[in-house]
Design an enzyme around this catalytic site. Structure first.
Site, PDB file in Angstrom:
ATOM      1  N   LYS A   1     -26.879  -0.410 -18.231  1.00 42.34           N
ATOM      2  CA  LYS A   1     -28.178  -0.237 -18.871  1.00 42.34           C
ATOM      3  C   LYS A   1     -28.833  -1.578 -19.199  1.00 42.34           C
ATOM      4  O   LYS A   1     -29.996  -1.808 -18.882  1.00 42.34           O
ATOM      5  CB  LYS A   1     -27.865   0.532 -20.141  1.00 42.34           C
ATOM      6  CG  LYS A   1     -28.902   1.144 -20.903  1.00 42.34           C
ATOM      7  CD  LYS A   1     -28.353   2.158 -21.921  1.00 42.34           C
ATOM      8  CE  LYS A   1     -27.056   1.876 -22.622  1.00 42.34           C
ATOM      9  NZ  LYS A   1     -27.101   0.943 -23.734  1.00 42.34           N
TER      10      LYS A   1
ATOM     11  N   ARG B   1     -29.861   6.634 -30.195  1.00 40.77           N
ATOM     12  CA  ARG B   1     -28.492   7.024 -29.871  1.00 40.77           C
ATOM     13  C   ARG B   1     -28.085   8.291 -30.608  1.00 40.77           C
ATOM     14  O   ARG B   1     -26.965   8.769 -30.413  1.00 40.77           O
ATOM     15  CB  ARG B   1     -27.543   5.906 -30.273  1.00 40.77           C
ATOM     16  CG  ARG B   1     -27.171   4.930 -29.139  1.00 40.77           C
ATOM     17  CD  ARG B   1     -26.349   3.824 -29.764  1.00 40.77           C
ATOM     18  NE  ARG B   1     -25.434   3.155 -28.911  1.00 40.77           N
ATOM     19  CZ  ARG B   1     -25.630   1.950 -28.386  1.00 40.77           C
ATOM     20  NH1 ARG B   1     -26.772   1.338 -28.548  1.00 40.77           N
ATOM     21  NH2 ARG B   1     -24.685   1.373 -27.682  1.00 40.77           N
TER      22      ARG B   1
ATOM     23  N   ARG C   1     -15.267  -6.416 -18.601  1.00 37.68           N
ATOM     24  CA  ARG C   1     -16.260  -7.198 -19.343  1.00 37.68           C
ATOM     25  C   ARG C   1     -15.620  -7.867 -20.563  1.00 37.68           C
ATOM     26  O   ARG C   1     -15.967  -8.990 -20.925  1.00 37.68           O
ATOM     27  CB  ARG C   1     -17.421  -6.277 -19.782  1.00 37.68           C
ATOM     28  CG  ARG C   1     -18.545  -7.032 -20.469  1.00 37.68           C
ATOM     29  CD  ARG C   1     -19.791  -6.184 -20.597  1.00 37.68           C
ATOM     30  NE  ARG C   1     -19.758  -5.371 -21.807  1.00 37.68           N
ATOM     31  CZ  ARG C   1     -20.683  -4.462 -22.105  1.00 37.68           C
ATOM     32  NH1 ARG C   1     -21.677  -4.220 -21.282  1.00 37.68           N
ATOM     33  NH2 ARG C   1     -20.600  -3.770 -23.213  1.00 37.68           N
TER      34      ARG C   1
ATOM     35  N   ARG D   1     -16.552 -10.050 -25.918  1.00 38.73           N
ATOM     36  CA  ARG D   1     -17.309  -9.426 -27.004  1.00 38.73           C
ATOM     37  C   ARG D   1     -16.344  -8.827 -28.026  1.00 38.73           C
ATOM     38  O   ARG D   1     -15.353  -8.210 -27.656  1.00 38.73           O
ATOM     39  CB  ARG D   1     -18.198  -8.312 -26.432  1.00 38.73           C
ATOM     40  CG  ARG D   1     -19.665  -8.691 -26.399  1.00 38.73           C
ATOM     41  CD  ARG D   1     -20.491  -7.641 -25.701  1.00 38.73           C
ATOM     42  NE  ARG D   1     -20.516  -6.357 -26.391  1.00 38.73           N
ATOM     43  CZ  ARG D   1     -21.448  -5.429 -26.179  1.00 38.73           C
ATOM     44  NH1 ARG D   1     -22.422  -5.670 -25.328  1.00 38.73           N
ATOM     45  NH2 ARG D   1     -21.410  -4.276 -26.799  1.00 38.73           N
TER      46      ARG D   1
ATOM     47  N   ARG E   1     -16.149   3.918 -28.743  1.00 40.87           N
ATOM     48  CA  ARG E   1     -17.571   3.898 -28.365  1.00 40.87           C
ATOM     49  C   ARG E   1     -17.880   5.021 -27.379  1.00 40.87           C
ATOM     50  O   ARG E   1     -18.939   5.643 -27.451  1.00 40.87           O
ATOM     51  CB  ARG E   1     -17.948   2.533 -27.779  1.00 40.87           C
ATOM     52  CG  ARG E   1     -18.141   1.491 -28.884  1.00 40.87           C
ATOM     53  CD  ARG E   1     -18.044   0.084 -28.366  1.00 40.87           C
ATOM     54  NE  ARG E   1     -19.125  -0.264 -27.468  1.00 40.87           N
ATOM     55  CZ  ARG E   1     -19.021  -1.212 -26.531  1.00 40.87           C
ATOM     56  NH1 ARG E   1     -17.886  -1.861 -26.357  1.00 40.87           N
ATOM     57  NH2 ARG E   1     -20.045  -1.482 -25.762  1.00 40.87           N
TER      58      ARG E   1
HETATM   59  P1  AMP Z   1     -24.979  -2.147 -27.401  1.00 40.48           P
HETATM   60  O1  AMP Z   1     -25.153  -3.608 -27.189  1.00 40.48           O
HETATM   61  O2  AMP Z   1     -26.235  -1.350 -27.141  1.00 40.48           O
HETATM   62  O3  AMP Z   1     -23.780  -1.590 -26.681  1.00 40.48           O
HETATM   63  O4  AMP Z   1     -24.688  -1.941 -28.977  1.00 40.48           O
HETATM   64  C1  AMP Z   1     -23.560  -2.533 -29.578  1.00 40.48           C
HETATM   65  C2  AMP Z   1     -23.253  -1.834 -30.889  1.00 40.48           C
HETATM   66  O5  AMP Z   1     -24.366  -1.951 -31.776  1.00 40.48           O
HETATM   67  C3  AMP Z   1     -22.985  -0.329 -30.789  1.00 40.48           C
HETATM   68  O6  AMP Z   1     -21.645  -0.042 -30.451  1.00 40.48           O
HETATM   69  C4  AMP Z   1     -23.336   0.119 -32.198  1.00 40.48           C
HETATM   70  O7  AMP Z   1     -22.305  -0.215 -33.115  1.00 40.48           O
HETATM   71  C5  AMP Z   1     -24.536  -0.764 -32.538  1.00 40.48           C
HETATM   72  N1  AMP Z   1     -25.814  -0.120 -32.129  1.00 40.48           N
HETATM   73  C6  AMP Z   1     -26.704  -0.560 -31.196  1.00 40.48           C
HETATM   74  N2  AMP Z   1     -27.736   0.273 -31.090  1.00 40.48           N
HETATM   75  C7  AMP Z   1     -27.510   1.283 -31.966  1.00 40.48           C
HETATM   76  C8  AMP Z   1     -28.212   2.473 -32.315  1.00 40.48           C
HETATM   77  N3  AMP Z   1     -29.361   2.808 -31.723  1.00 40.48           N
HETATM   78  N4  AMP Z   1     -27.658   3.273 -33.267  1.00 40.48           N
HETATM   79  C9  AMP Z   1     -26.511   2.958 -33.890  1.00 40.48           C
HETATM   80  N5  AMP Z   1     -25.788   1.864 -33.597  1.00 40.48           N
HETATM   81  C10 AMP Z   1     -26.286   1.019 -32.650  1.00 40.48           C
END
Ligand code: AMP
Length: 187
Positions: free
Chosen positions: A14, A89, A128, A134, A145
Protein backbone atom coordinates in the site's frame (compact mmCIF):
# COMPACT_ATOMS: atom_id res chain seq x y z
CA UNK A 1 -9.84 10.70 -9.58
CA UNK A 2 -7.87 12.50 -6.90
CA UNK A 3 -9.58 11.85 -3.58
CA UNK A 4 -8.54 8.31 -2.81
CA UNK A 5 -8.21 5.78 -0.03
CA UNK A 6 -5.68 2.95 -0.30
CA UNK A 7 -6.60 -0.08 1.77
CA UNK A 8 -4.97 -3.43 2.28
CA UNK A 9 -3.33 -5.50 5.00
CA UNK A 10 0.11 -4.63 6.37
CA UNK A 11 2.66 -5.78 3.81
CA UNK A 12 0.32 -5.49 0.81
CA UNK A 13 2.47 -2.77 -0.75
CA UNK A 14 0.00 0.00 0.00
CA UNK A 15 2.67 2.52 1.04
CA UNK A 16 4.88 1.76 -1.97
CA UNK A 17 1.99 2.13 -4.43
CA UNK A 18 0.73 5.24 -2.64
CA UNK A 19 4.12 6.95 -3.15
CA UNK A 20 4.21 6.15 -6.87
CA UNK A 21 0.63 7.25 -7.53
CA UNK A 22 0.96 10.46 -5.47
CA UNK A 23 4.06 11.37 -7.42
CA UNK A 24 2.33 10.80 -10.74
CA UNK A 25 -0.90 12.64 -10.06
CA UNK A 26 0.63 15.24 -7.74
CA UNK A 27 -1.47 14.77 -4.64
CA UNK A 28 -0.24 14.45 -1.04
CA UNK A 29 0.16 11.00 0.49
CA UNK A 30 -1.52 11.19 3.88
CA UNK A 31 -0.20 8.28 5.93
CA UNK A 32 -1.32 8.10 9.57
CA UNK A 33 1.51 5.60 10.20
CA UNK A 34 4.11 8.11 8.90
CA UNK A 35 2.57 10.96 10.89
CA UNK A 36 2.57 8.84 14.07
CA UNK A 37 6.18 7.71 13.53
CA UNK A 38 7.21 11.36 13.05
CA UNK A 39 5.39 12.27 16.28
CA UNK A 40 7.29 9.53 18.14
CA UNK A 41 10.57 10.75 16.72
CA UNK A 42 9.80 14.33 17.72
CA UNK A 43 8.87 13.17 21.21
CA UNK A 44 5.45 14.85 21.15
CA UNK A 45 2.73 13.96 23.64
CA UNK A 46 0.75 12.26 20.87
CA UNK A 47 3.83 10.26 19.90
CA UNK A 48 4.35 9.08 23.47
CA UNK A 49 0.71 8.04 23.69
CA UNK A 50 0.77 6.19 20.36
CA UNK A 51 4.08 4.38 20.78
CA UNK A 52 2.94 1.61 23.09
CA UNK A 53 0.07 0.67 20.77
CA UNK A 54 2.29 0.71 17.69
CA UNK A 55 5.08 -1.31 19.28
CA UNK A 56 2.56 -3.99 20.23
CA UNK A 57 0.99 -4.04 16.76
CA UNK A 58 -2.28 -2.66 18.14
CA UNK A 59 -4.34 0.11 16.63
CA UNK A 60 -3.88 3.59 18.07
CA UNK A 61 -7.19 4.86 19.56
CA UNK A 62 -9.69 6.19 17.01
CA UNK A 63 -9.87 9.70 18.48
CA UNK A 64 -6.10 10.16 18.03
CA UNK A 65 -5.99 9.20 14.34
CA UNK A 66 -9.28 10.96 13.55
CA UNK A 67 -7.75 14.15 15.05
CA UNK A 68 -4.66 13.69 12.86
CA UNK A 69 -6.73 13.34 9.69
CA UNK A 70 -8.97 16.28 10.56
CA UNK A 71 -5.96 18.58 10.92
CA UNK A 72 -4.14 17.18 7.89
CA UNK A 73 -7.09 17.45 5.48
CA UNK A 74 -7.52 21.09 6.50
CA UNK A 75 -4.06 21.91 5.12
CA UNK A 76 -3.81 23.76 1.81
CA UNK A 77 -2.12 20.98 -0.16
CA UNK A 78 -5.16 18.72 0.28
CA UNK A 79 -7.42 21.13 -1.60
CA UNK A 80 -6.62 19.48 -4.94
CA UNK A 81 -6.97 15.93 -3.71
CA UNK A 82 -5.26 13.48 -1.38
CA UNK A 83 -4.49 9.83 -0.97
CA UNK A 84 -5.25 8.35 2.45
CA UNK A 85 -2.78 5.56 3.21
CA UNK A 86 -3.56 3.54 6.35
CA UNK A 87 -6.70 5.46 7.30
CA UNK A 88 -9.48 4.56 7.98
CA UNK A 89 -8.78 1.26 9.76
CA UNK A 90 -12.03 0.89 11.72
CA UNK A 91 -15.71 1.47 10.95
CA UNK A 92 -15.65 4.27 13.54
CA UNK A 93 -12.85 6.00 11.63
CA UNK A 94 -14.68 5.56 8.31
CA UNK A 95 -17.82 7.15 9.76
CA UNK A 96 -15.80 10.03 11.19
CA UNK A 97 -14.19 10.53 7.76
CA UNK A 98 -17.62 10.57 6.09
CA UNK A 99 -18.86 13.29 8.37
CA UNK A 100 -15.61 15.25 8.08
CA UNK A 101 -15.81 15.22 4.27
CA UNK A 102 -19.49 16.11 4.40
CA UNK A 103 -18.66 19.14 6.53
CA UNK A 104 -16.03 20.27 4.01
CA UNK A 105 -18.50 19.58 1.18
CA UNK A 106 -16.46 17.00 -0.74
CA UNK A 107 -16.68 13.25 -1.35
CA UNK A 108 -14.32 10.39 -2.06
CA UNK A 109 -13.69 9.19 -5.62
CA UNK A 110 -12.48 5.64 -4.95
CA UNK A 111 -11.31 3.19 -2.32
CA UNK A 112 -8.59 0.93 -3.71
CA UNK A 113 -8.11 -2.37 -1.90
CA UNK A 114 -4.81 -4.16 -2.54
CA UNK A 115 -5.41 -7.82 -1.69
CA UNK A 116 -2.64 -10.26 -0.74
CA UNK A 117 -3.02 -13.68 0.98
CA UNK A 118 -1.96 -13.93 4.68
CA UNK A 119 0.96 -16.38 4.12
CA UNK A 120 2.53 -14.04 1.58
CA UNK A 121 2.08 -11.05 3.94
CA UNK A 122 3.86 -12.79 6.79
CA UNK A 123 6.75 -13.64 4.47
CA UNK A 124 7.02 -10.08 3.16
CA UNK A 125 6.77 -8.49 6.62
CA UNK A 126 9.46 -10.73 8.10
CA UNK A 127 11.69 -9.85 5.16
CA UNK A 128 11.01 -6.12 5.67
CA UNK A 129 11.79 -6.50 9.38
CA UNK A 130 15.27 -7.69 8.46
CA UNK A 131 15.88 -4.87 5.97
CA UNK A 132 14.27 -1.84 7.66
CA UNK A 133 14.41 -2.82 11.31
CA UNK A 134 11.03 -1.24 12.07
CA UNK A 135 10.19 -1.56 15.77
CA UNK A 136 6.80 -3.10 14.98
CA UNK A 137 8.17 -5.71 12.54
CA UNK A 138 8.95 -8.67 14.80
CA UNK A 139 7.05 -11.93 14.34
CA UNK A 140 4.71 -11.61 17.32
CA UNK A 141 3.80 -8.00 16.51
CA UNK A 142 3.36 -8.80 12.84
CA UNK A 143 0.90 -11.57 13.66
CA UNK A 144 -0.99 -9.23 15.96
CA UNK A 145 -1.20 -6.60 13.22
CA UNK A 146 -2.65 -9.19 10.85
CA UNK A 147 -5.21 -10.28 13.48
CA UNK A 148 -6.18 -6.65 14.08
CA UNK A 149 -6.44 -6.10 10.36
CA UNK A 150 -8.74 -9.10 9.89
CA UNK A 151 -10.94 -8.20 12.88
CA UNK A 152 -11.18 -4.45 12.67
CA UNK A 153 -10.22 -3.29 9.18
CA UNK A 154 -11.51 -6.03 6.89
CA UNK A 155 -15.18 -5.17 7.69
CA UNK A 156 -14.51 -1.81 6.04
CA UNK A 157 -14.41 -3.49 2.65
CA UNK A 158 -18.12 -4.23 2.93
CA UNK A 159 -18.74 -0.72 4.17
CA UNK A 160 -17.17 0.75 1.02
CA UNK A 161 -18.62 -1.94 -1.25
CA UNK A 162 -22.06 -0.72 -0.26
CA UNK A 163 -21.21 2.83 -1.33
CA UNK A 164 -19.97 1.58 -4.71
CA UNK A 165 -16.54 3.15 -4.12
CA UNK A 166 -14.56 -0.06 -3.64
CA UNK A 167 -12.12 -1.16 -6.36
CA UNK A 168 -10.30 -4.46 -5.85
CA UNK A 169 -6.69 -4.86 -7.00
CA UNK A 170 -4.71 -8.12 -7.00
CA UNK A 171 -1.60 -7.31 -4.97
CA UNK A 172 0.44 -10.31 -6.14
CA UNK A 173 3.05 -9.48 -8.76
CA UNK A 174 5.65 -6.81 -9.45
CA UNK A 175 5.35 -3.25 -8.16
CA UNK A 176 5.09 -2.05 -11.80
CA UNK A 177 2.28 -4.46 -12.65
CA UNK A 178 0.24 -3.39 -9.64
CA UNK A 179 0.83 0.30 -10.37
CA UNK A 180 -0.53 -0.25 -13.89
CA UNK A 181 -3.65 -1.94 -12.51
CA UNK A 182 -4.25 0.93 -10.09
CA UNK A 183 -3.76 3.57 -12.78
CA UNK A 184 -6.38 1.82 -14.94
CA UNK A 185 -8.87 2.04 -12.11
CA UNK A 186 -8.34 5.69 -11.16
CA UNK A 187 -7.97 7.32 -14.58
P1 AMP B 1 1.31 1.69 9.06
O1 AMP B 1 2.58 2.42 8.79
O2 AMP B 1 0.14 2.22 8.27
O3 AMP B 1 1.46 0.20 8.95
O4 AMP B 1 0.94 1.99 10.60
C1 AMP B 1 1.81 1.60 11.64
C2 AMP B 1 1.05 1.55 12.95
O5 AMP B 1 0.52 2.84 13.25
C3 AMP B 1 -0.16 0.61 12.99
O6 AMP B 1 0.21 -0.73 13.28
C4 AMP B 1 -0.98 1.24 14.10
O7 AMP B 1 -0.44 0.93 15.37
C5 AMP B 1 -0.76 2.73 13.87
N1 AMP B 1 -1.78 3.29 12.94
C6 AMP B 1 -1.57 3.84 11.71
N2 AMP B 1 -2.71 4.23 11.16
C7 AMP B 1 -3.69 3.94 12.05
C8 AMP B 1 -5.11 4.09 12.05
N3 AMP B 1 -5.76 4.62 11.02
N4 AMP B 1 -5.78 3.66 13.16
C9 AMP B 1 -5.15 3.13 14.22
N5 AMP B 1 -3.82 2.94 14.27
C10 AMP B 1 -3.09 3.35 13.20
Amino acid sequence: MNRLIFMGPPGAGKGTQAKVICNEIKIPQVSTGDILRAAIQNGTEMGLKAKKFMDAGDLVPDEVVIGIIKDRLAEADCKNGFLLDGFPRTIEQAKALDSLLKDIGISLHAVINIAVPDEELLKRLLERAKIEGRADDNEETIKNRLVNYNNKTLPLLDYYKQTGLLKEIDGMGTVEKITTLIKEVIK
